[in-house]
Structure formats: structure tokens, C-alpha cells
Write an enzyme that holds these catalytic residues in place. Structure first.
Site, PDB file in Angstrom:
ATOM      1  N   GLY A  25       1.859   1.354  -5.552  1.00 22.58           N
ATOM      2  CA  GLY A  25       0.611   0.261  -5.148  1.00 22.58           C
ATOM      3  C   GLY A  25      -0.702   0.895  -4.882  1.00 22.58           C
ATOM      4  O   GLY A  25      -2.203   0.200  -5.627  1.00 22.58           O
TER       5      GLY A  25
ATOM      6  N   LYS B  32      18.034   1.156 -14.613  1.00 19.70           N
ATOM      7  CA  LYS B  32      17.555   3.211 -14.173  1.00 19.70           C
ATOM      8  C   LYS B  32      17.918   4.086 -12.943  1.00 19.70           C
ATOM      9  O   LYS B  32      18.331   4.778 -13.270  1.00 19.70           O
ATOM     10  CB  LYS B  32      16.216   3.208 -15.132  1.00 19.70           C
TER      11      LYS B  32
ATOM     12  N   ASP C 138      12.272   5.321 -19.327  1.00 24.01           N
ATOM     13  CA  ASP C 138      12.366   4.968 -17.523  1.00 24.01           C
ATOM     14  C   ASP C 138      13.593   5.487 -17.285  1.00 24.01           C
ATOM     15  O   ASP C 138      13.130   6.946 -16.344  1.00 24.01           O
ATOM     16  CB  ASP C 138      11.747   3.301 -17.279  1.00 24.01           C
TER      17      ASP C 138
ATOM     18  N   SER D  90      10.997  11.795  -7.947  1.00 24.93           N
ATOM     19  CA  SER D  90      12.193   9.864  -8.312  1.00 24.93           C
ATOM     20  C   SER D  90      12.673   9.636  -7.206  1.00 24.93           C
ATOM     21  O   SER D  90      13.720  10.632  -6.611  1.00 24.93           O
ATOM     22  CB  SER D  90      13.403  10.430  -9.041  1.00 24.93           C
ATOM     23  N   ARG D  91      12.527   8.468  -6.201  1.00 26.00           N
ATOM     24  CA  ARG D  91      13.274   8.489  -5.501  1.00 26.00           C
ATOM     25  C   ARG D  91      14.853   7.890  -4.890  1.00 26.00           C
ATOM     26  O   ARG D  91      15.504   9.270  -4.648  1.00 26.00           O
ATOM     27  CB  ARG D  91      12.861   7.309  -4.473  1.00 26.00           C
ATOM     28  N   ASN D  92      15.383   7.994  -6.092  1.00 19.95           N
ATOM     29  CA  ASN D  92      16.507   7.993  -6.712  1.00 19.95           C
ATOM     30  C   ASN D  92      17.797   8.755  -6.933  1.00 19.95           C
ATOM     31  O   ASN D  92      18.394   8.724  -6.419  1.00 19.95           O
ATOM     32  CB  ASN D  92      16.586   6.751  -7.806  1.00 19.95           C
TER      33      ASN D  92
ATOM     34  N   HIS E 202       0.541  -3.438   5.933  1.00 23.77           N
ATOM     35  CA  HIS E 202       0.693  -4.511   7.062  1.00 23.77           C
ATOM     36  C   HIS E 202       0.651  -3.443   8.782  1.00 23.77           C
ATOM     37  O   HIS E 202       1.027  -3.515   9.594  1.00 23.77           O
ATOM     38  CB  HIS E 202       2.391  -4.933   7.076  1.00 23.77           C
TER      39      HIS E 202
ATOM     40  N   THR F 174      13.295   8.879 -14.401  1.00 21.54           N
ATOM     41  CA  THR F 174      13.812   8.444 -13.425  1.00 21.54           C
ATOM     42  C   THR F 174      15.449   9.372 -12.729  1.00 21.54           C
ATOM     43  O   THR F 174      14.748  10.277 -12.238  1.00 21.54           O
ATOM     44  CB  THR F 174      13.998   7.065 -13.198  1.00 21.54           C
TER      45      THR F 174
ATOM     46  N   GLY G  56       7.690   0.375 -16.455  1.00 22.47           N
ATOM     47  CA  GLY G  56       7.900   2.116 -18.057  1.00 22.47           C
ATOM     48  C   GLY G  56       8.027   3.039 -16.990  1.00 22.47           C
ATOM     49  O   GLY G  56       8.134   3.508 -15.643  1.00 22.47           O
TER      50      GLY G  56
ATOM     51  N   ALA H 194       1.186  -1.509   0.553  1.00 17.40           N
ATOM     52  CA  ALA H 194       0.327  -0.003  -0.331  1.00 17.40           C
ATOM     53  C   ALA H 194       1.157   1.164  -0.017  1.00 17.40           C
ATOM     54  O   ALA H 194       0.879   2.016   0.857  1.00 17.40           O
ATOM     55  CB  ALA H 194      -0.942  -0.071   0.958  1.00 17.40           C
TER      56      ALA H 194
END
Length: 345
Positions: A13, A192, A245, A255-257, A32, A249, A137, A9
């Protein structure tokens, strides 16, 4: 209408659950954390991951995985790669009939060097899996949740299963193509994140567009080099799950990265970065796995190697860039031939 369980979640998701709900499917979203699931069921929001987004009442949250997957026809695995084995191990005891598995995680397992679909197949017996399909993607969850135009690929060796996933998700905002090159789609989606971390570092160091353009281009060459060695179709890396992608990104604040790399470039330590992010940064784990693979297969991946030493050996990011720029001279056409396969001689 299909019964679909989405396991995980988080932002992605939840965004995919919204796409499924828009398509009038019965959607069960598993997580959870009881407080989060209560919020999804009572307020129809998931503020930690998708701010100011209202969820459909067709999305029902569960903390019981057994209840979430009861009698469903498809299961979307939207958990981080490091949790994939554990989740699959739990699933084994709950499924009474075969289900179609759709995984949306992007990473490679360190040490085993397995792609996510291989981890799933390693854990789940054939008797409970109709097929495994990769959905990947250029797709930021924030934009998908706002129903902005997004295009992805469903990949499987079982093309009929890929078409089923295409039918599950496709709508006027979310376009889905099919592909049979599972290796290429998974490798492109995973690697990527490594290049996005590096792109964030160059931005954090204050370098400009020239550096980023070079990084993306040379990064694509590295992805194709390793992917082709593993059996991928080189042309896949010119498509949505490769170049597409990679662009999204490496260039977006969503983008977290990229954000993690940006903080590293500004001088923060890896432990500080991961703690401040509060969410999984897949590129960190994937860098270790890809570096191990490159050493094992003797594939040249200078960007991946440099990032590995920054993340795990304490090398200063600027020193790593200086070393990359000082490498011995070489030619570019061999890498273009790698990307185009037999089409360039």
C-alpha cells in the site's frame, strides 16, 4: 490530479501510494495504527515495512477511514484478503458517491472460494462502486519504492475503468498494461503464492535449481488447469500475472511466501513461521482455498495438495516431495495444450 485513498499502510500500500504521489495525485494513506500514521505524517517514513525509504509529503496518513475516503475518486484496497470483507463493510457507511475501486490483494477466500473482486462486489452495493479493477503482476514493494522498473496489469470487465487505473499509475518507472480477463489475472496472482511457498520449502530442504525449475513449470500447469476450469483465458497465465508473477515470487528473498516456505523446509513449524514473519503470508490461506476448490471441481493439483498436507496435516516436507516424485508416470503435452488453449492439438 486525482484524490485517491489507499487503504492499507503495509509495504505494498505504501509503495503504491508513492507511485501515485510521483504522478502528482493527492494521496491519503489509511492505517489503523496511530503510531505508524504519525510516523508517516511527521517523519515521512514507514520503517517497519519499507526501510530507509523517504515518502513524499504528498502522502498524508489517516487512522479515520471516513476522513480518508471523503470525496475521493478512487480507492485502492491494499489490505490482506482476510480483512477485505471487514474493510468493505466499514466503507459502506462512509461513501456518499460512487468511487473506482482498485484492489491489489492476491488470494482466494476459503470456504466461499470467492476471488477478491467477488468479495468486494458481494459487500459493496453497485450504487457506491463505479467499477472494480484488479492491479496485479510481478511487483515487489521494496523495488517499487526504490523506483526500479516494474510492469503490472490492470484488469476489469469494464475496460474503460482499467484504462483509468492505467492512467492513474503509469509512469517511467511503473508501466501498466490492461486486460479484460479478471478471472485469469486474479487466479494467477493468488495461486503463485502457493507455488512460492513450495519453492521456499525445496530451497530450505537444500534442493537445487533443477527442483525449482520443475516446480515453477509444473506449478504454472496447475494454475492454468484450475484457472481454465473457472473460465480464465489460458494465455493470461503466460503473461505478467501468470508466469511473470510466478517467477518473481518463487525466486526472490523479497517474497514473504518464499521466506515462509524456506523456514518450513528448514524444520520450523507453521505457527512459528507465521509468528516470526510478523506480516501476512497470503499463500497459507490460499492453499486451503485452492485445495478445497480442486476437490470440489475435481481438478488435479498435486503440488497444491502436497503443500496443503504439509501446512495443515503435519506431513514432513521431505516426505511430501518424495511422494510427488513417486507418482505414476504421465505425459506433458496435455498441460501445454491447456496453457495454449486451442492452439495446440
Amino acid at each position: 490530479m486525482k484524490k485517491v485513498a489507499v487503504l492499507g499502510a503495509g509495504s505494498w500500500g505504501t509503495a503504491l501510494a508513492m507511485v501515485l504521489a510521483d504522478n502528482n495525485h493527492e494521496v491519503r494513506l489509511w492505517g489503523h495504527k496511530q503510531a505508524q500514521i504519525d510516523e508517516i505524517n511527521q517523519s515521512h517514513t514507514n520503517e517497519k515495512y519499507l526501510k530507509n525509504i523517504k515518502l513524499s509529503e504528498k502522502i498524508v496518513g489517516f487512522t479515520s477511514m471516513e476522513e480518508a475516503v471523503d470525496s475521493v475518486e478512487a480507492i485502492v484496497l491494499a489490505v490482506p484478503t482476510k480483512a477485505m470483507r471487514e474493510v468493505c463493510q466499514q466503507l459502506k457507511g462512509y461513501l456518499k458517491a460512487p468511487a473506482l475501486f482498485v484492489h491489489v490483494s492476491k488470494g482466494i477466500e476459503p470456504d466461499t472460494h470467492l476471488r477478491v473482486s467477488e468479495v468486494i462486489e458481494d459487500e459493496l452495493p453497485e450504487s457506491i462502486r463505479e467499477a472494480v479493477v484488479v492491479l496485479s503482476g510481478p511487483s515487489h514493494a521494496e523495488e517499487v519504492s526504490m523506483r526500479q522498473p516494474t510492469t503490472v496489469t490492470a484488469a476489469s470487465l469494464n475496460i474503460a475503468a482499467a484504462e483509468k487505473v492505467q492512467d492513474l499509475f503509469i509512469n517511467q518507472h511503473f508501466r501498466v498494461y490492461t486486460n479484460s480477463d479478471v478471472v485469469g489475472v486474479e487466479i494467477g496472482g493468488s495461486l503463485k503464492n502457493i507455488i512460492a511457498l513450495a519453492a521456499g520449502i525445496t530451497d530450505g530442504l537444500g534442493y537445487g535449481d533443477n527442483a525449482k525449475a520443475a516446480l515453477i513449470t509444473r506449478g504454472l500447469a496447475e494454475i492454468a488447469r484450475l484457472g481454465s476450469c473457472l473460465g480464465a483465458n489460458p494465455l493470461t497465465f503466460l503473461g505478467l500475472t501468470g508466469m511473470g508473477d510466478l517467477i518473481v515470487t518463487c525466486t526472490s528473498v523479497h517474497s514473504r511466501n518464499w521466506r515462509a516456505g524456506n523456514m518450513l523446509g528448514k524444520g520450523m513449524k507453521l505457527e512459528e513461521v507465521l509468528e516470526s514473519m510478523g506480516m501476512v503470508v497470503e499463500g497459507v490461506r490460499t492453499t486451503k482455498a485452492a485445495y478445497q476448490l480442486s476437490q470440489k471441481l475435481q481438478v488435479k493439483m498435486p503440488l497444491t495438495s502436497a503443500l496443503y498436507h504439509v501446512l495443515f496435516d503435519g506431513v514432513d516436507p521431505k516426505d511430501a516431495v518424495d511422494e510427488l516424485m513417486s507418482r505414476s508416470k504421465t505425459t506433458e503435452l496435455d498441460d501445454l495444450a491447456q496453457l495454449l488453449g486451442d492452439r495446440v492439438q
